[in-house]
Design a protein around this motif. Structure first.
Motif, PDB file in Angstrom:
ATOM      1  N   UNK B 162      21.668  29.138 126.056  1.00 24.38           N
ATOM      2  CA  UNK B 162      21.926  30.499 126.541  1.00 24.38           C
ATOM      3  C   UNK B 162      22.413  30.464 127.988  1.00 24.38           C
ATOM      4  N   UNK B 165      25.963  29.794 127.917  1.00 22.19           N
ATOM      5  CA  UNK B 165      26.726  31.003 127.560  1.00 22.19           C
ATOM      6  C   UNK B 165      26.915  31.889 128.788  1.00 22.19           C
ATOM      7  N   UNK B 166      25.830  32.008 129.569  1.00 18.70           N
ATOM      8  CA  UNK B 166      25.897  32.859 130.774  1.00 18.70           C
ATOM      9  C   UNK B 166      26.919  32.281 131.754  1.00 18.70           C
ATOM     10  N   UNK B 168      29.531  30.374 131.051  1.00 17.82           N
ATOM     11  CA  UNK B 168      30.900  30.600 130.528  1.00 17.82           C
ATOM     12  C   UNK B 168      31.304  32.061 130.662  1.00 17.82           C
ATOM     13  N   UNK B 169      30.352  32.956 130.358  1.00 21.34           N
ATOM     14  CA  UNK B 169      30.650  34.381 130.496  1.00 21.34           C
ATOM     15  C   UNK B 169      30.925  34.716 131.959  1.00 21.34           C
ATOM     16  N   UNK B 177      28.812  40.208 133.532  1.00 24.84           N
ATOM     17  CA  UNK B 177      27.544  39.498 133.320  1.00 24.84           C
ATOM     18  C   UNK B 177      26.409  40.234 134.040  1.00 24.84           C
ATOM     19  N   UNK B 182      21.894  40.337 134.169  1.00 23.99           N
ATOM     20  CA  UNK B 182      21.730  38.924 134.551  1.00 23.99           C
ATOM     21  C   UNK B 182      22.055  38.759 136.035  1.00 23.99           C
TER      22      UNK B 182
END
Lengths: 232, 286
Positions: B162, B165-166, B168-169, B177, B182
């Protein structure tokens, strides 16, 4: 639920919001109308903490949000769908929606399941990279992401922008269904569409709210809608 | 055949050393648009701390872990004190990180002196092996192995967790984000510290590779790392890995066949890639 009082925002030296006051009532769809440059997007972005508040207050469930960082505002339960959808192109649809679940629990799982029922395309393209989706699918993904992530209020910025009439109709139906589960503040220029689903309206002009009330009143006031929205 | 295989091994090992420096750099830039010209400083600190610990303990792995730890600690202090106040301002970032790089280099001179230092090699990594009549240097194979493992671990982190993912996002759209609740600054701090640690690991591997270390060597490798970050595409670890290998191989082969071209080959590669793909090989950001 959300009360914006005398909000003033500067972007660099420009005084964009010049005392914006309005209220979003629980369980309702409130539409913010206005021409390009009226300050609608700036209002949403200021509520989300992207721009510092120069004056005035933003209250959510009686809690002042002024100048909190964006992530803490989001954690209060406010979901945001930006004008450009804010898609993460390198993440798949599935990864995006998993990321939207701040905590994985029964409630967020139910929200995810419901969003996949409401937007079956998202289930179909679960493994597809978000950057490769069509415009309408990206908008569905952005709305689903915000809904799953939020807890009570959604701010949606011009969801109809650049979409085909058929897709706009689909989205509007979905937003109407979402109203049963969340409160929505919708920024829209498409009067015909927004007036069909909104309960309350506000009209912005030059960084101020110039009119507000029940949507039905706006529909009946041809002069007002002609003057500010160019429709009759 | 022997020469070509050895050039391949040399090119790959140099390329993967550059990758260790470039991977952190590309994520730091991709995630927060921070231009960190001091990244080479973590690399050179890794090299010096490793040599110091290795000469004191004689234990290769303890020295590597210690050097990575010090690299991460410097990265932590650096991010908290120098980088945070200059988020969003590229000119200040440039000045502050260049200044920071000079401080890191001068600190090395203060502690270890200005003269180059010899770097030893553990016995088990010394020497060469023969494969089908071709002589291959053990340490270079080791560097390739470690480089590939680190690449695999970074990709695993980015693709399967996860936090990945954060990250990459965040590289795609950091504003969004934050709207998901976050704290992107905390994520960035973590990436910065991780990047500093990987750069320090690169330094530890470089020390025995080159045999001699000196305070200014970080800058030399940092320039190569910037070139591969641009060729690979800002924010792309996969791009940085491929570009590092291309740069490493191009350097090894031109140095052998066309020595006069060896200094220019990286710039020529950069120009060639940017003409064909202005966003780099795997870049989403322009």
């Amino acid at each position: 639920m959300l009360k914006v009082d005398n909000l003033e925002t500067y972007i660099e030296q420009f005084h964009i919001l010049q005392g914006v006051t309005f209220e979003v009532r629980k369980g309702m769809i409130t539409v913010l109308f206005g021409r390009n440059g009226a300050g609608k997007t700036t209002t949403l972005r200021t509520i989300m903490g992207y721009y510092p508040i120069a004056n005035g207050t933003v209250r959510y469930n009686d809690e002042v949000l002024n100048n909190l960082p964006t992530h803490l505002i989001a954690r209060k339960g406010i979901g945001y769908v930006p004008e450009d959808q804010g898609i993460f192109p390198s993440l798949t649809v599935g990864e995006t929606l998993v990321l939207a679940q701040r905590e994985k629990n029964k409630e967020t799982e139910e929200k995810l399941t419901w969003m996949l029922e409401l937007f079956p395309d998202l289930k179909k393209f679960w493994q597809k990279r978000s950057g490769l989706l069509s415009g309408g699918q990206k908008q569905m993904l952005a709305i689903a992401r915000a809904f799953i992530n939020s807890d009570g209020l959604l701010l949606i910025d011009e969801p109809s922008k650049g979409l085909s009439p058929l897709m706009v109709e689909k989205l509007m139906e979905a937003i109407l269904q979402m109203k049963e589960k969340t409160t929505i503040l919708l920024v829209e220029q498409n009067y015909f569409m927004a007036s069909e689903i909104g309960d309350y309206f506000y009209i912005m002009d030059d960084g101020k709210i110039v009119h507000g009330g029940l949507m039905d009143e706006l529909k009946e006031d041809a002069e007002l809608s002609m003057k500010y929205l160019g429709v009759s | 055949m022997n020469a070509i295989l050895n050039l391949l091994i040399n090119g790959l090992s140099t390329g993967l050393l550059i990758f260790l420096l470039a991977s952190g750099l590309t994520l730091i830039f991709g995630l927060m648009s921070v231009l960190n010209f001091a990244h080479g400083g973590f690399f050179v600190w890794g090299a010096f701390v490793w040599v110091w610990l290795f000469s004191a303990t004689g234990n290769f792995f303890i020295s590597v872990v210690g050097a990575i730890g010090i690299g991460m600690l410097i990265g932590f202090i650096f991010e908290k004190t120098l980088i945070r106040p200059v988020y969003g301002n590229h000119i200040r970032q440039l000045l502050v990180t260049l200044g920071g790089m000079l401080v890191l280099v001068e600190l090395i001179r203060m502690i270890w002196g200005s003269n180059p230092i010899r770097a030893g090699l553990p016995v088990w990594l010394d020497g060469s092996i023969q494969l089908g009549g071709v002589v291959l240097i053990k340490y270079r194979l080791f560097v390739i192995l470690v480089g590939l493992i680190i690449y695999g671990l970074i990709m695993l982190l980015l693709k399967k967790t996860k936090i990945g993912m954060i990250i990459r996002a965040g590289v795609d759209n950091r504003e969004m984000v934050q709207a998901l609740g976050i704290n992107i600054k905390a994520v960035f701090s973590m990436v910065f510290i991780l990047g500093a640690g990987i750069a320090a690991l690169g330094g530890t591997l470089l020390a025995p590779y080159s045999g001699i270390i000196f305070a200014d060597m970080g800058l030399q490798y940092a320039i190569l790392a910037f070139i591969v970050v641009i060729i690979g595409g800002l924010g792309s670890v996969r791009g940085a890995a491929l570009a590092s290998i291309i740069v490493g191989l191009a350097g090894a082969f031109t140095a052998f066949y066309y020595p006069d071209l060896s200094l220019a080959v990286n710039m020529l590669l950069l120009i060639f890639v940017l003409l064909l793909r202005p966003k780099g090989l795997f870049g989403e950001k322009g």
